[in-house]
Design a protein around this motif. Structure first.
Motif, PDB file in Angstrom:
ATOM      1  N   ALA A 174       0.746  -1.248  -0.141  1.00  0.00           N
ATOM      2  CA  ALA A 174       0.011   0.214   0.025  1.00  0.00           C
ATOM      3  C   ALA A 174       0.936   1.271   0.171  1.00  0.00           C
ATOM      4  N   TRP A 175       1.971   1.287   0.849  1.00  0.00           N
ATOM      5  CA  TRP A 175       2.803   2.426   0.906  1.00  0.00           C
ATOM      6  C   TRP A 175       3.730   2.602  -0.452  1.00  0.00           C
ATOM      7  N   GLN A 176       3.910   1.471  -0.961  1.00  0.00           N
ATOM      8  CA  GLN A 176       4.812   1.372  -2.269  1.00  0.00           C
ATOM      9  C   GLN A 176       4.023   2.210  -3.320  1.00  0.00           C
ATOM     10  N   GLN A 177       2.771   1.723  -3.283  1.00  0.00           N
ATOM     11  CA  GLN A 177       1.717   2.299  -4.413  1.00  0.00           C
ATOM     12  C   GLN A 177       1.514   3.538  -4.251  1.00  0.00           C
ATOM     13  N   LEU A 178       1.420   4.151  -3.215  1.00  0.00           N
ATOM     14  CA  LEU A 178       1.279   5.625  -2.626  1.00  0.00           C
ATOM     15  C   LEU A 178       2.441   6.374  -3.300  1.00  0.00           C
ATOM     16  N   ALA A 179       3.767   5.810  -3.132  1.00  0.00           N
ATOM     17  CA  ALA A 179       4.810   6.573  -3.361  1.00  0.00           C
ATOM     18  C   ALA A 179       4.815   6.422  -4.952  1.00  0.00           C
ATOM     19  N   GLU A 180       4.276   5.498  -5.436  1.00  0.00           N
ATOM     20  CA  GLU A 180       4.434   5.721  -7.125  1.00  0.00           C
ATOM     21  C   GLU A 180       3.403   6.674  -7.614  1.00  0.00           C
ATOM     22  N   ARG A 181       2.460   6.797  -6.887  1.00  0.00           N
ATOM     23  CA  ARG A 181       1.615   7.800  -7.301  1.00  0.00           C
ATOM     24  C   ARG A 181       2.464   9.254  -7.396  1.00  0.00           C
ATOM     25  N   LEU A 182       2.868   9.583  -6.188  1.00  0.00           N
ATOM     26  CA  LEU A 182       3.655  10.797  -5.817  1.00  0.00           C
ATOM     27  C   LEU A 182       4.720  10.693  -7.043  1.00  0.00           C
ATOM     28  N   GLN A 183       5.537   9.720  -7.357  1.00  0.00           N
ATOM     29  CA  GLN A 183       6.779   9.863  -8.181  1.00  0.00           C
ATOM     30  C   GLN A 183       6.242  10.157  -9.558  1.00  0.00           C
ATOM     31  N   LYS A 184       4.975  10.207  -9.947  1.00  0.00           N
ATOM     32  CA  LYS A 184       4.567  10.368 -11.237  1.00  0.00           C
ATOM     33  C   LYS A 184       3.975  11.965 -11.468  1.00  0.00           C
ATOM     34  N   ILE A 185       4.132  12.664 -10.194  1.00  0.00           N
ATOM     35  CA  ILE A 185       3.743  14.060 -10.341  1.00  0.00           C
ATOM     36  C   ILE A 185       4.952  15.076 -10.403  1.00  0.00           C
ATOM     37  N   ASP A 186       5.222  15.528 -11.395  1.00  0.00           N
ATOM     38  CA  ASP A 186       6.401  16.612 -11.560  1.00  0.00           C
ATOM     39  C   ASP A 186       6.680  17.303 -10.370  1.00  0.00           C
ATOM     40  N   GLU A 187       5.665  18.198 -10.119  1.00  0.00           N
ATOM     41  CA  GLU A 187       5.786  19.159  -9.166  1.00  0.00           C
ATOM     42  C   GLU A 187       5.917  18.411  -7.539  1.00  0.00           C
ATOM     43  N   TYR A 188       5.643  17.233  -7.316  1.00  0.00           N
ATOM     44  CA  TYR A 188       5.930  16.373  -6.176  1.00  0.00           C
ATOM     45  C   TYR A 188       7.334  16.177  -6.277  1.00  0.00           C
ATOM     46  N   VAL A 189       7.852  15.773  -7.362  1.00  0.00           N
ATOM     47  CA  VAL A 189       9.083  15.158  -7.323  1.00  0.00           C
ATOM     48  C   VAL A 189      10.184  16.443  -7.003  1.00  0.00           C
ATOM     49  N   ASN A 190       9.967  17.591  -7.608  1.00  0.00           N
ATOM     50  CA  ASN A 190      10.607  18.757  -7.299  1.00  0.00           C
ATOM     51  C   ASN A 190      10.657  19.025  -5.938  1.00  0.00           C
ATOM     52  N   LEU A 191       9.355  19.005  -5.122  1.00  0.00           N
ATOM     53  CA  LEU A 191       9.385  19.242  -3.838  1.00  0.00           C
ATOM     54  C   LEU A 191       9.995  18.487  -2.893  1.00  0.00           C
ATOM     55  N   PHE A 192       9.918  17.013  -3.349  1.00  0.00           N
ATOM     56  CA  PHE A 192      10.786  16.108  -2.427  1.00  0.00           C
ATOM     57  C   PHE A 192      12.203  16.150  -2.787  1.00  0.00           C
ATOM     58  N   ILE A 193      12.732  16.523  -3.902  1.00  0.00           N
ATOM     59  CA  ILE A 193      13.983  16.901  -4.236  1.00  0.00           C
ATOM     60  C   ILE A 193      14.651  17.945  -3.405  1.00  0.00           C
ATOM     61  N   ALA A 194      13.968  18.988  -3.150  1.00  0.00           N
ATOM     62  CA  ALA A 194      14.057  20.024  -2.532  1.00  0.00           C
ATOM     63  C   ALA A 194      13.999  19.614  -1.085  1.00  0.00           C
ATOM     64  N   ALA A 195      13.435  18.853  -0.475  1.00  0.00           N
ATOM     65  CA  ALA A 195      12.952  18.731   0.863  1.00  0.00           C
ATOM     66  C   ALA A 195      14.071  17.751   1.506  1.00  0.00           C
ATOM     67  N   PHE A 196      14.379  16.815   0.756  1.00  0.00           N
ATOM     68  CA  PHE A 196      15.280  15.494   1.168  1.00  0.00           C
ATOM     69  C   PHE A 196      16.587  15.440   0.574  1.00  0.00           C
ATOM     70  N   ALA A 197      17.419  15.268   1.262  1.00  0.00           N
ATOM     71  CA  ALA A 197      19.015  15.193   0.851  1.00  0.00           C
ATOM     72  C   ALA A 197      19.109  13.748  -0.081  1.00  0.00           C
ATOM     73  N   ASP A 198      18.364  12.766   0.536  1.00  0.00           N
ATOM     74  CA  ASP A 198      18.489  11.489  -0.235  1.00  0.00           C
ATOM     75  C   ASP A 198      17.586  11.339  -1.387  1.00  0.00           C
ATOM     76  N   VAL A 199      16.937  12.357  -1.724  1.00  0.00           N
ATOM     77  CA  VAL A 199      15.960  12.016  -3.045  1.00  0.00           C
ATOM     78  C   VAL A 199      16.554  12.901  -4.252  1.00  0.00           C
ATOM     79  N   ASN A 200      17.132  12.290  -4.940  1.00  0.00           N
ATOM     80  CA  ASN A 200      17.645  13.092  -6.051  1.00  0.00           C
ATOM     81  C   ASN A 200      16.854  12.720  -7.448  1.00  0.00           C
TER      82      ASN A 200
END
Ligand code: HEC
Ligand code: HEC
Length: 432
Positions: A174-200
């Motif tokens: 369930a958690w993996q599927q939610l992460a996959e939903r977020l990975q598909k949204i460019d604006e979220y990808v940028n926000l996660f990259i900005a917020a977390f050192a281990d997300v590139n």
């Protein structure tokens, strides 16, 4: 001896030898803030993308415009339409069994036990060994779970793949599927990259990152520690009325409230049985001789210890005047009645009238609301567990106590418009 010098004696707000140090809240009591995580967490908190059927967000039940709760006795989860008291339950399968608690100040480091029965703690969680590593704090641990609750956010088996995973006990999926939903949204990808050192890159995003961001937002946005009580402790004695001061003396003295509502946030973080009327569908528990699952054994559900039956966590009383209905199932919508319940629990429980709750009506749901309360044997079991002895107070003293509870309201947290968003990166509607 430096220690003694540091202690400030409070002459008025508290009765006996109570020292301000015990109650003063400072930045040290909260985690470090992180603007980028908070910004991301704010969007996630309002985004229905985190629910199986994309129809409900955290904010639906913890809305800043309803004092970070939902203003109703028992939460209405996936399938409901609208917000707060106007939420329409016609399409839901079941009522959530408990009241949506407020989330004011829960980021403070001393809150290591969450939920009415304390099933989330710093080290232990309902997912046992399945809980992924890397969660920053108990609030982040908590944020893993609403998305895996069928009635709250996931939905029922057959409705969507996340609900199916949950129904099969596969939370990791369930958690993996939610992460996959977020990975598909460019604006979220940028926000996660900005917020977390281990997300590139997109594929680095996990639901654990999301939970950490949500907790960061909750801790910062809903910190409310500048009430008249706080200001008084810092030396500004003009902020409290005489009535509030009398109420404080009762709270910390004769009314014995502080035997459980202790410390800077008015909670001992422990569990007590005080006999709040049991309304709603219950949590699936059964007294001997019953098999309908409409009881809620509270803390016993976590410890499996019968001595913990009907015990619930002592809630923090910060902002309490705003956060009704009160009690783990929202049985009381009147703060004075909630206080009076403590003063004579058996009598007030026996005279309980369901009109004191705030329930969105639907005939088949209404039928189960009072099943436990109206059953003599089950009500007696709740009465037998009660830990508090009656205390006689005059009507004036009760009003004073209620006035003191109002002194725990930080007025900066009444208008929370700045903590809300009007659009989210998924593009899903944030209104129904
Ligand atoms: C359907 C309504 C609903 C939704 C949606 C929901 N919650 Fe809750 N929340 C509740 C209820 C009900 C409880 C209390 C549950 C219990 O104690 O058994 C709760 C408990 C909590 C708590 C613990 C509060 C405390 O005092 O211990 C936090 C924090 C919280 N929710 C945050 C969230 C976050 C973050 C989300 C989104 C990921 C979320 N909730 C989604 C209804 C909801
Ligand atoms: C024996 C411990 C104990 C004592 C003493 C006590 N309380 Fe409580 N209080 C609790 C518990 C436990 C709850 C939550 C009960 C539940 O949800 O079923 C609670 C709930 C509350 C609530 C509702 C909070 C919410 O968010 O729903 C208020 C208000 C409150 N107490 C005020 C008081 C006042 C005022 C006094 C003194 C007259 C007092 N309490 C004495 C344990 C105690």
């Amino acid at each position: 001896m430096i220690y003694i010098k540091k202690m400030v004696f409070i002459s008025l707000f508290a009765v006996e030898l109570v020292f301000a140090n015990e109650f003063l809240v400072t930045d040290q009591d909260f985690p470090k803030t992180n603007a980028k995580m908070e910004n991301l967490g704010k969007f996630l908190f309002f985004d229905k993308i985190l629910s199986g059927n994309k129809n409900i967000s955290c904010a639906t039940c913890h809305h800043p415009f309803a004092a970070t709760g939902d203003g109703i006795s028992l939460a209405i989860g996936t399938g409901g339409i609208g917000l707060g008291v106007m939420r329409n339950p016609n399409n839901i399968k079941a009522r959530v069994a408990r009241n949506s608690p407020h989330i004011f100040n829960l980021g403070a480091l001393e809150f290591t036990t969450l939920f009415h029965d304390g099933r989330v703690t710093k080290l232990i969680s309902p997912a046992g060994d399945d809980l992924p590593l890397g969660l920053d704090n108990p609030l982040a641990v908590q944020a893993m779970f609403p998305v895996t609750s069928d009635a709250e956010m996931a939905g029922e088996k057959g409705e969507n793949p996340i609900a199916d995973a949950v129904a099969n006990g596969n939370l990791i999926s369930a958690w993996q599927q939610l992460a996959e939903r977020l990975q598909k949204i460019d604006e979220y990808v940028n926000l996660f990259i900005a917020a977390f050192a281990d997300v590139n890159a997109a594929q680095d995003i996990t639901y654990v990152h999301a939970a950490n961001a949500i907790s960061s937002f909750e801790a910062a946005a809903f910190r409310c520690t500048n009430s008249p009580f706080d200001q008084y402790l810092r030396g500004n004695h003009d902020v409290a009325s005489q009535q509030q001061i009398r109420g404080a003396k009762l709270f910390y003295g004769k009314a014995r409230c502080s035997s459980c509502h202790s410390g800077a946030f008015q909670t001992d973080h422990k569990f007590h049985a005080i006999g709040i009327p049991q309304i709603g569908p219950g949590k699936g528990d059964n007294l001997p001789g019953y098999n309908d699952g409409h009881d809620d054994f509270g803390r016993e559900r976590v410890t499996n210890n019968e001595n913990d039956r009907f015990k619930f966590r002592t809630p923090s009383l910060r902002q309490v005047a705003m956060t009704g209905p009160w009690g783990h199932d929202g049985a009381y919508n009147d703060l004075e009645q909630m206080v009076r319940h403590h003063l004579n629990p058996v009598e007030v429980l026996n005279n309980y009238d369901i009109s004191q709750a705030v329930l969105a009506s639907r005939a088949d749901l209404d039928k189960i609301d009072l099943i436990v309360h109206q059953d003599k044997k089950r009500r007696q079991a709740i009465i037998d567990a009660i830990e508090i002895k009656p205390i006689k107070l005059t009507d004036k003293e009760v009003s004073d106590l209620v006035a003191f509870l109002h002194a725990l309201t930080d007025v900066n947290c009444i208008d929370l418009r700045k903590t809300a968003v009007n659009q989210v990166p998924s593009g899903l509607a944030i209104r129904d």
